[in-house]
Motif scaffolding. Structure first.
Motif, PDB file in Angstrom:
ATOM      1  N   ALA A 172       7.456  -1.966  19.240  1.00  0.00           N
ATOM      2  CA  ALA A 172       6.265  -1.177  18.928  1.00  0.00           C
ATOM      3  C   ALA A 172       5.175  -2.046  18.302  1.00  0.00           C
ATOM      4  CB  ALA A 172       6.637  -0.028  17.994  1.00  0.00           C
ATOM      5  N   TYR A 173       5.552  -2.912  17.347  1.00  0.00           N
ATOM      6  CA  TYR A 173       4.553  -3.783  16.715  1.00  0.00           C
ATOM      7  C   TYR A 173       3.975  -4.773  17.723  1.00  0.00           C
ATOM      8  CZ  TYR A 173       5.469  -2.278  11.895  1.00  0.00           C
ATOM      9  OH  TYR A 173       5.546  -1.570  10.738  1.00  0.00           O
ATOM     10  N   ALA A 174       4.821  -5.367  18.544  1.00  0.00           N
ATOM     11  CA  ALA A 174       4.322  -6.335  19.529  1.00  0.00           C
ATOM     12  C   ALA A 174       3.380  -5.661  20.519  1.00  0.00           C
ATOM     13  CB  ALA A 174       5.504  -6.972  20.261  1.00  0.00           C
ATOM     14  N   ASN A 175       3.733  -4.465  20.931  1.00  0.00           N
ATOM     15  CA  ASN A 175       2.884  -3.764  21.895  1.00  0.00           C
ATOM     16  C   ASN A 175       1.525  -3.415  21.286  1.00  0.00           C
ATOM     17  OD1 ASN A 175       2.623  -2.283  24.551  1.00  0.00           O
ATOM     18  ND2 ASN A 175       2.371  -0.565  23.139  1.00  0.00           N
ATOM     19  N   LEU A 228       0.015  -4.696  18.450  1.00  0.00           N
ATOM     20  CA  LEU A 228      -0.784  -5.809  17.954  1.00  0.00           C
ATOM     21  C   LEU A 228      -1.192  -6.789  19.055  1.00  0.00           C
ATOM     22  CD1 LEU A 228       1.092  -6.601  14.626  1.00  0.00           C
ATOM     23  CD2 LEU A 228      -1.224  -5.701  14.845  1.00  0.00           C
ATOM     24  N   LEU A 229      -0.325  -6.957  20.061  1.00  0.00           N
ATOM     25  CA  LEU A 229      -0.592  -7.977  21.076  1.00  0.00           C
ATOM     26  C   LEU A 229      -1.133  -7.361  22.366  1.00  0.00           C
ATOM     27  CD1 LEU A 229       2.548 -10.250  20.520  1.00  0.00           C
ATOM     28  CD2 LEU A 229       0.252 -10.487  19.561  1.00  0.00           C
ATOM     29  N   PHE A 230      -0.320  -6.535  23.037  1.00  0.00           N
ATOM     30  CA  PHE A 230      -0.725  -6.023  24.350  1.00  0.00           C
ATOM     31  C   PHE A 230      -1.840  -4.983  24.261  1.00  0.00           C
ATOM     32  CE2 PHE A 230       3.481  -7.713  25.068  1.00  0.00           C
ATOM     33  CZ  PHE A 230       3.347  -8.366  26.290  1.00  0.00           C
ATOM     34  N   MET A 231      -1.892  -4.246  23.124  1.00  0.00           N
ATOM     35  CA  MET A 231      -2.970  -3.265  22.951  1.00  0.00           C
ATOM     36  C   MET A 231      -4.095  -3.811  22.076  1.00  0.00           C
ATOM     37  SD  MET A 231      -1.996  -0.376  24.508  1.00  0.00           S
ATOM     38  CE  MET A 231      -3.008   0.850  23.717  1.00  0.00           C
ATOM     39  N   GLY A 286       0.602  -2.067  28.028  1.00  0.00           N
ATOM     40  CA  GLY A 286       0.566  -1.491  26.689  1.00  0.00           C
ATOM     41  C   GLY A 286       0.682   0.023  26.694  1.00  0.00           C
ATOM     42  N   MET A 287       0.012   0.710  27.623  1.00  0.00           N
ATOM     43  CA  MET A 287       0.083   2.168  27.673  1.00  0.00           C
ATOM     44  C   MET A 287       1.474   2.638  28.102  1.00  0.00           C
ATOM     45  SD  MET A 287      -2.803   3.242  26.589  1.00  0.00           S
ATOM     46  CE  MET A 287      -2.762   4.964  27.077  1.00  0.00           C
ATOM     47  N   ALA A 328      -4.435   0.370  17.128  1.00  0.00           N
ATOM     48  CA  ALA A 328      -3.198   1.021  17.568  1.00  0.00           C
ATOM     49  C   ALA A 328      -2.013   0.729  16.655  1.00  0.00           C
ATOM     50  CB  ALA A 328      -2.854   0.578  18.989  1.00  0.00           C
ATOM     51  N   THR A 329      -2.246   0.163  15.464  1.00  0.00           N
ATOM     52  CA  THR A 329      -1.127  -0.192  14.576  1.00  0.00           C
ATOM     53  C   THR A 329      -0.626   0.982  13.737  1.00  0.00           C
ATOM     54  OG1 THR A 329      -2.717  -0.932  12.903  1.00  0.00           O
ATOM     55  CG2 THR A 329      -1.824  -2.601  14.402  1.00  0.00           C
ATOM     56  N   GLY A 330      -1.375   2.074  13.700  1.00  0.00           N
ATOM     57  CA  GLY A 330      -0.941   3.222  12.898  1.00  0.00           C
ATOM     58  C   GLY A 330       0.417   3.782  13.307  1.00  0.00           C
ATOM     59  N   PRO A 331       0.651   4.096  14.599  1.00  0.00           N
ATOM     60  CA  PRO A 331       1.954   4.655  15.000  1.00  0.00           C
ATOM     61  C   PRO A 331       3.149   3.759  14.673  1.00  0.00           C
ATOM     62  CG  PRO A 331       0.313   5.120  16.680  1.00  0.00           C
ATOM     63  CD  PRO A 331      -0.343   4.215  15.689  1.00  0.00           C
ATOM     64  N   PRO A 332       3.123   2.427  14.918  1.00  0.00           N
ATOM     65  CA  PRO A 332       4.287   1.620  14.517  1.00  0.00           C
ATOM     66  C   PRO A 332       4.546   1.638  13.014  1.00  0.00           C
ATOM     67  CG  PRO A 332       2.956   0.417  16.094  1.00  0.00           C
ATOM     68  CD  PRO A 332       2.161   1.617  15.703  1.00  0.00           C
ATOM     69  N   LEU A 333       3.468   1.652  12.206  1.00  0.00           N
ATOM     70  CA  LEU A 333       3.655   1.708  10.757  1.00  0.00           C
ATOM     71  C   LEU A 333       4.312   3.028  10.342  1.00  0.00           C
ATOM     72  CD1 LEU A 333       0.272   0.147   9.572  1.00  0.00           C
ATOM     73  CD2 LEU A 333       2.557  -0.831   9.243  1.00  0.00           C
ATOM     74  N   VAL A 334       3.873   4.125  10.956  1.00  0.00           N
ATOM     75  CA  VAL A 334       4.473   5.426  10.649  1.00  0.00           C
ATOM     76  C   VAL A 334       5.941   5.433  11.081  1.00  0.00           C
ATOM     77  CG1 VAL A 334       4.408   7.885  11.156  1.00  0.00           C
ATOM     78  CG2 VAL A 334       2.275   6.641  10.762  1.00  0.00           C
TER      79      VAL A 334
END
Length: 593
Positions: free
Chosen positions: A132-135, A137-140, A179-180, A102-108
């Motif tokens: 966004a990154y915490a969600n 990388l961690l919660f998702m 996360g969702m 799920a890290t693609g959307p925060p990077l974009v």
């Protein structure tokens, strides 16, 4: 620079290899992958490689700009959702996918917010990215991976989870719900933040960054829709709706990669336009042509070009007076410190607001300590073309000199007109003073002598001679006063004055088409004295016509007429005198009204 190049090359090779490696990992169970057909696999590769290439090219051009690194990372992140595919048989890859899918959307989102400067800007943007990154990388990612037992959930085809500590389905479900929910909210906040940024930023930055921001809004909306769709099950998946949303996201990522290249294409277009400008200026455009060329190249129809004169006046290319817009703060800011010798630059000199509500800027084009010209334009016009001063310096110099010459010619014509007007005013004053002063005194004296001569006392022959001389002097004075400036011309106009002239001189001159309406004192005076000169030089016919805003005189049959004298008076009004050629020796005089 060499160190950066040494880092970029391995990263580019690794990024390019990540795509085929992803396709190879999921080829055993393509039905559980998003790219479950060769066409979709090809699309996935194109999108990832496009982002990676755009990022590395941006990084190469601007090593200190973070947006290039972020774009390349987003390209790599676009492959990671496939690594959480249960069909992957390699445990390390599957485990990495569980954490990073799920890290693609925060990077974009980070790449979009950092475009084009490389800085995210406000604290709100930094807080949003941290969430966004915490969600992701961690919660998702990491926290559920520590509790996810694929075999315990019935996924017998899944490889093992290398990060599993203890299975805890209830806690994992709670983390998924959090996360969702957060995943559905932060893309909406990103859309709002981009909207605020688009409204509040400068027009120049908005023009460069708008394609990226627009594509980012589309992508964020699709990500939010994907999270909302998966919210009831507390996890992202790959059902038919998820697949359609993934396909739309791939298209949006392709738009983002294209938008990342937009500044480069924009600069190329500007450089091409400036090259065309160099060619056009080499042809020495006519006065006013430089303004048209700059307006076309810079894409600003409202652009104005003004030239400062030594006496402080501003004129346009034709030498006409121009008005400098007032500075936005109510004053005129100085154009800046002197530039080095033989160097042209542009300096902001203030601005105001146009009728359409858009702020107008004034930029001084300076060489050394001398201001060549002032450009009135939209605030963002020169942002992409700072070298416009250097390119157009010679043309600006040439047009400025033409404007100075045109202004001097205009000043000379105005000076001649003022001299003639002052002479006519003085003529009228002398005529009035002679008529009301000396002439009246002589008439009174003549009347007194006549009364004395007709009285009971005898008058001497000397008194009779004095009375005769007084009458002759009075007549000569009347003729002199009338010749200075006939009162009937000022009171009744050209037609009446010419009629009085012909009646007084008894000249056999045929006058045709004499206009009855008034055409202005200066024009009437010039026409009258021209006709008086023609009558005095035996003209046989005079034609006077009013055509538009010009008075046309045709003189026929004159002998020895002083054309220089007439040309001086008529030329003071910007008129012309054209002597005819035999066998038609008419003289044509044209007087603007």
């Amino acid at each position: 620079m060499k160190r950066a190049a040494a880092v970029r090359l391995p990263l580019w090779v690794a990024g390019l290899a990540l795509g085929p490696a992803t396709v190879a990992l999921v080829r055993a169970r393509p039905s559980q992958a998003f790219a479950d057909t060769p066409r979709l696999a090809a699309l996935e590769l194109v999108v990832g490689w496009a982002l990676l290439t755009a990022g590395l090219v941006t990084w190469r051009r601007r090593p200190d700009n973070l947006s290039g690194v972020l774009l390349a990372a987003a390209g790599a992140g676009s492959f990671l959702p496939e690594w959480a595919n249960p069909g992957i048989s390699w445990t390390p890859a599957f485990t990495a996918g569980l954490v990073l899918y799920a890290t693609g959307p925060p990077l974009v989102a980070h790449a979009v917010l950092a475009h084009p400067s490389g800085r995210t800007g406000s604290w709100a943007a930094r807080a949003l990215l941290a969430l966004a990154y915490a969600n992701s990388l961690l919660f998702m990612g990491l926290f559920p991976a520590l509790m996810y037992d694929p075999w315990g959930t019935g996924c017998t085809e899944c490889p093992g989870n290398g990060l599993l500590i203890a299975a805890h389905p209830e806690l994992m479900d709670a983390l998924g719900r959090i996360g969702m929910t957060v995943g559905a909210v932060w893309p909406c906040a990103l859309i709002a933040l981009l909207g605020v940024r688009a409204v509040g930023t400068s027009p120049a930055l908005r023009r460069v960054a708008a394609p990226m921001w627009a594509a980012g809004v589309v992508y964020a909306a699709l990500v939010a829709a994907d999270f909302v769709h998966g919210l009831p099950r507390h996890t992202l998946s790959n059902d038919p709706t998820d697949r359609r949303l993934w396909l739309a996201q791939e298209a949006a990522l392709l738009l983002i990669a294209t938008a990342a290249a937009w500044p480069w294409f924009h600069r190329r277009r500007v450089r091409g336009a400036l090259a065309d400008l160099v060619v056009e200026l080499a042809a020495a455009p006519a006065p006013g042509g430089l303004r048209n060329a700059l307006s076309r190249v810079l894409g600003d129809p409202s652009l104005t070009l003004m030239y400062p004169l030594a006496d402080g006046r501003l004129v346009d290319a034709e030498g006409r007076p121009a008005t400098r817009p007032a500075a936005a703060d109510g004053g005129n800011a100085p154009p800046g410190p002197p530039a080095p010798a033989n160097e042209s630059r542009t300096g902001r000199a203030g601005g105001n607001t146009t009728a359409e509500g858009e702020a107008e800027a004034v930029t001084a084009v300076v060489r050394g300590t001398h201001t060549l010209a002032l450009l009135g334009h939209r605030p963002d016009t020169l942002t992409d073309s700072p070298e416009i001063a250097r390119i157009s310096r010679l043309a600006l110099d040439n047009e400025r000199l033409h404007a100075e010459l045109a202004t001097r010619m205009s000043d000379l014509r105005a000076s001649r007109a003022r001299i003639v007007a002052a002479g006519d005013t003085e003529r009228r004053r002398l005529e009035r003073d002679l008529h009301d002063g000396a002439q009246q005194r002589l008439l009174t004296l003549a009347l007194t002598l006549r009364l004395a001569r007709n009285g009971p006392a005898k008058t001497s022959p000397a008194a009779e001679q004095a009375e005769h001389e007084l009458r002759a002097a009075t007549e000569e004075l009347r003729v002199l006063a009338h010749g200075l400036f006939p009162a009937v011309l000022a009171e009744e106009g050209l037609s009446a004055a010419v009629g009085a002239l012909l009646e007084e001189t008894q000249a056999p001159v045929e006058v045709t088409a004499l206009p009855e309406r008034r055409v202005g004192q200066a024009a009437e005076a010039a026409a009258y004295f021209t006709l008086a000169e023609a009558v005095a030089h035996d003209a046989t016919a005079v034609d006077v016509r009013l055509t538009g805003d010009r008075l046309l005189l045709t003189l026929t049959g004159t002998h020895g007429l002083d054309l220089v004298r007439i040309a001086d008076r008529v030329g003071a009004l910007d008129g012309t005198v054209a002597p005819g050629e035999p066998p038609h020796p008419e003289i044509r005089v044209e007087i603007p009204c």
